[in-house]
Design a protein around this motif. Sequence first.
Motif, PDB file in Angstrom:
ATOM      1  N   CYS A 206       4.876  -0.682   8.709  1.00 32.89           N
ATOM      2  CA  CYS A 206       4.370  -1.351   7.501  1.00 32.89           C
ATOM      3  C   CYS A 206       5.331  -2.465   7.114  1.00 32.89           C
ATOM      4  N   GLN A 207       4.791  -3.552   6.630  1.00 32.87           N
ATOM      5  CA  GLN A 207       5.634  -4.625   6.113  1.00 32.87           C
ATOM      6  C   GLN A 207       4.984  -5.255   4.896  1.00 32.87           C
ATOM      7  N   CYS A 208       5.816  -5.683   3.978  1.00 36.59           N
ATOM      8  CA  CYS A 208       5.301  -6.368   2.795  1.00 36.59           C
ATOM      9  C   CYS A 208       6.296  -7.422   2.359  1.00 36.59           C
ATOM     10  N   LEU A 209       5.814  -8.335   1.550  1.00 41.60           N
ATOM     11  CA  LEU A 209       6.656  -9.402   1.030  1.00 41.60           C
ATOM     12  C   LEU A 209       6.446  -9.493  -0.464  1.00 41.60           C
ATOM     13  N   VAL A 210       7.563  -9.474  -1.201  1.00 38.53           N
ATOM     14  CA  VAL A 210       7.518  -9.625  -2.648  1.00 38.53           C
ATOM     15  C   VAL A 210       8.038 -11.014  -2.992  1.00 38.53           C
ATOM     16  N   LEU A 211       7.232 -11.790  -3.705  1.00 43.22           N
ATOM     17  CA  LEU A 211       7.624 -13.139  -4.110  1.00 43.22           C
ATOM     18  C   LEU A 211       7.927 -13.141  -5.603  1.00 43.22           C
ATOM     19  N   LEU A 212       9.131 -13.542  -5.951  1.00 41.16           N
ATOM     20  CA  LEU A 212       9.572 -13.603  -7.338  1.00 41.16           C
ATOM     21  C   LEU A 212       9.786 -15.058  -7.710  1.00 41.16           C
ATOM     22  N   PHE A 262      10.298  -6.225   3.071  1.00 35.48           N
ATOM     23  CA  PHE A 262      10.576  -4.848   3.481  1.00 35.48           C
ATOM     24  C   PHE A 262       9.773  -4.524   4.736  1.00 35.48           C
ATOM     25  N   GLU A 263      10.408  -3.852   5.690  1.00 30.88           N
ATOM     26  CA  GLU A 263       9.731  -3.416   6.910  1.00 30.88           C
ATOM     27  C   GLU A 263      10.210  -2.010   7.255  1.00 30.88           C
ATOM     28  N   ASP A 264       9.287  -1.051   7.277  1.00 28.73           N
ATOM     29  CA  ASP A 264       9.655   0.343   7.539  1.00 28.73           C
ATOM     30  C   ASP A 264       8.373   1.176   7.616  1.00 28.73           C
ATOM     31  N   PHE A 265       8.521   2.488   7.559  1.00 36.79           N
ATOM     32  CA  PHE A 265       7.348   3.346   7.399  1.00 36.79           C
ATOM     33  C   PHE A 265       6.733   3.085   6.030  1.00 36.79           C
ATOM     34  N   VAL A 269       8.391   1.726   2.392  1.00 33.57           N
ATOM     35  CA  VAL A 269       8.092   0.394   1.859  1.00 33.57           C
ATOM     36  C   VAL A 269       7.548   0.499   0.432  1.00 33.57           C
ATOM     37  N   ARG A 270       6.613   1.404   0.208  1.00 37.69           N
ATOM     38  CA  ARG A 270       6.023   1.542  -1.125  1.00 37.69           C
ATOM     39  C   ARG A 270       7.052   2.014  -2.153  1.00 37.69           C
ATOM     40  N   TYR A 271       7.931   2.913  -1.738  1.00 36.32           N
ATOM     41  CA  TYR A 271       8.987   3.380  -2.644  1.00 36.32           C
ATOM     42  C   TYR A 271       9.907   2.222  -3.040  1.00 36.32           C
ATOM     43  N   GLN A 272      10.276   1.404  -2.065  1.00 33.32           N
ATOM     44  CA  GLN A 272      11.188   0.292  -2.354  1.00 33.32           C
ATOM     45  C   GLN A 272      10.511  -0.751  -3.250  1.00 33.32           C
ATOM     46  N   GLU A 273       9.211  -0.946  -3.064  1.00 35.31           N
ATOM     47  CA  GLU A 273       8.472  -1.835  -3.961  1.00 35.31           C
ATOM     48  C   GLU A 273       8.596  -1.357  -5.410  1.00 35.31           C
ATOM     49  N   GLU A 274       8.427  -0.045  -5.642  1.00 33.55           N
ATOM     50  CA  GLU A 274       8.471   0.507  -6.999  1.00 33.55           C
ATOM     51  C   GLU A 274       9.853   0.387  -7.604  1.00 33.55           C
ATOM     52  N   VAL A 275      10.875   0.636  -6.802  1.00 26.40           N
ATOM     53  CA  VAL A 275      12.249   0.496  -7.307  1.00 26.40           C
ATOM     54  C   VAL A 275      12.534  -0.959  -7.656  1.00 26.40           C
ATOM     55  N   GLN A 285       7.763 -14.064 -12.545  1.00 25.49           N
ATOM     56  CA  GLN A 285       6.445 -13.777 -11.974  1.00 25.49           C
ATOM     57  C   GLN A 285       6.597 -13.075 -10.633  1.00 25.49           C
ATOM     58  N   MET A 286       5.957 -11.931 -10.472  1.00 28.85           N
ATOM     59  CA  MET A 286       6.080 -11.168  -9.235  1.00 28.85           C
ATOM     60  C   MET A 286       4.726 -11.028  -8.552  1.00 28.85           C
ATOM     61  N   ALA A 287       4.717 -11.267  -7.248  1.00 29.32           N
ATOM     62  CA  ALA A 287       3.508 -11.081  -6.444  1.00 29.32           C
ATOM     63  C   ALA A 287       3.876 -10.273  -5.216  1.00 29.32           C
ATOM     64  N   ILE A 288       3.146  -9.191  -4.964  1.00 27.98           N
ATOM     65  CA  ILE A 288       3.363  -8.366  -3.774  1.00 27.98           C
ATOM     66  C   ILE A 288       2.247  -8.675  -2.792  1.00 27.98           C
ATOM     67  N   LEU A 289       2.594  -9.298  -1.682  1.00 30.72           N
ATOM     68  CA  LEU A 289       1.600  -9.709  -0.700  1.00 30.72           C
ATOM     69  C   LEU A 289       1.224  -8.541   0.204  1.00 30.72           C
ATOM     70  N   PRO A 290      -0.057  -8.332   0.476  1.00 30.43           N
ATOM     71  CA  PRO A 290      -0.463  -7.317   1.459  1.00 30.43           C
ATOM     72  C   PRO A 290      -0.013  -7.735   2.852  1.00 30.43           C
ATOM     73  N   GLU A 291      -0.118  -6.816   3.782  1.00 31.92           N
ATOM     74  CA  GLU A 291       0.440  -7.063   5.111  1.00 31.92           C
ATOM     75  C   GLU A 291      -0.141  -8.307   5.773  1.00 31.92           C
ATOM     76  N   GLY A 292      -1.438  -8.513   5.667  1.00 30.03           N
ATOM     77  CA  GLY A 292      -2.052  -9.680   6.285  1.00 30.03           C
ATOM     78  C   GLY A 292      -1.495 -10.979   5.734  1.00 30.03           C
ATOM     79  N   GLU A 293      -1.362 -11.048   4.411  1.00 23.88           N
ATOM     80  CA  GLU A 293      -0.811 -12.255   3.789  1.00 23.88           C
ATOM     81  C   GLU A 293       0.668 -12.420   4.107  1.00 23.88           C
ATOM     82  N   THR A 294       1.377 -11.297   4.245  1.00 18.42           N
ATOM     83  CA  THR A 294       2.788 -11.354   4.621  1.00 18.42           C
ATOM     84  C   THR A 294       2.958 -12.009   5.985  1.00 18.42           C
ATOM     85  N   VAL A 295       2.128 -11.608   6.941  1.00 18.96           N
ATOM     86  CA  VAL A 295       2.186 -12.189   8.289  1.00 18.96           C
ATOM     87  C   VAL A 295       1.908 -13.690   8.235  1.00 18.96           C
TER      88      VAL A 295
END
Length: 433
Positions: A206-212, A262-265, A269-275, A285-295
């Motif tokens: 799993c991978q995600c990107l958080v844009l601040l 973040f890239e992991d199981f 990844v979801r836990y680190q997003e919450e923290v 302003q925070m945006a959490i991109l789904p995996e497709g948008e992250t790629v």
Amino acid sequence: MPADLTAILPDEKVLHKTEWNHLLGNNGDITVFPTTEEEISEVVRYASDHGKKISIIGGGTKRGFGGLSDSADILLSLSNYKGITEHTPGDMTVTVRAGTPFKELQSFLAQFGQMVSLDPSWPEYATIGGIVAANESGPKRLGYGSARDSVIGLRIVYPDGKVIRSGGRVVKNVAGYDMNKLFVGSMGTLGVLSEVTLKLRPLPACQCLVLLSYPEEMQEAMRTFSVQLLDSALEPVALELLNPALSKRLTGQKVNTLAVSFEDFEPSVRYQEEVLKKLVPEHVQMAILPEGETVKFWERFYTAAPNAYTRKPGSVTEASLKVGLKNLDVFKLMEMVAKSAGTSPEVHGGLGHGLSKVHLRGSSQDVLTMIEAVRALAKDLGGYAIVTHLPYAMRHKTEVWGEKPDYFFLIEGIKKAVDPHSVLNDKRYLGGI
């Protein structure tokens, strides 16, 4: 073509010089396209025996990186010398010919749920040999390291044509001095990289990107936030600060943006997003991109830098710099760039590792002025700035590698010992080596 060289390669592997030279330089009177290590060795031996100079090229993405000679006698292209020679999934290693495009290698490894943990610019064109020769890395260096950290073995064609091996094909090598480090980052001045053995990692599940995104007046708050994040138990693979110009290109918003990857199981990844959400300052302003948008974001990111194939010479001069600073001094680089005019700078910098890239577009004089300004700032902050992309004619107007370091005599001594006649990539490296 000289008769001796004709005996080495058939006509279809040789291209004679035309009237047109690439404006990034590093051309050749004759271009050769070997397909075997033996042919590479014979070409290099021929050059050594006949007092010829060789310039090495792979995918051409680094053609504007160094080089004070417009044209060598022979341009040695490794573009046809590619492919995987050995892959051991259980040992997590792969051996690959130097001319193999990075994206091609990653696509092969993905079938086995594996990857090379590097993130170079222009992965479709960049070759393994070029990436290693330049020790290239991207934002994910924070989590995965640089090319130097991934290489466990090399086969090298020396300037006299002899083939040597450095390191091995297994992850654990305890054979004394790590000779790989001598060649990684040497810009092809000590030998032609023939084969590269790399250690692998599993593809992240799993991978995600958080844009601040934040306004300029919140810079101190974001600096504090970055320190808190780095001191926390979170493990981002990238913590990259984008200036407004680059953010506009990549996200559509012309504001300072911090990209946290973040890239992991998936549970991790979801836990680190919450923290992370709990650490983010108010009014950011925070945006959490789904995996497709992250790629897609990273695809846009890795094709933002000037490149020999996609950028055509014209009235606008393009340049790129690699700047090494203490990690939080990246904020000071952003402050200085924000006050510049005339070069449309696009900048990103790693708040975990301190490496930044500055892309400039403008008039020749404005670009040169900005290069010197960035270099002066880096020097004041105890860092460095090298020019990784610049037209050939302009590379004679600035020291692309900066001032010679105190240890330059060691680098010069190694070059003289290994390549006393400067057969390979003459004047391509630090100090005109």
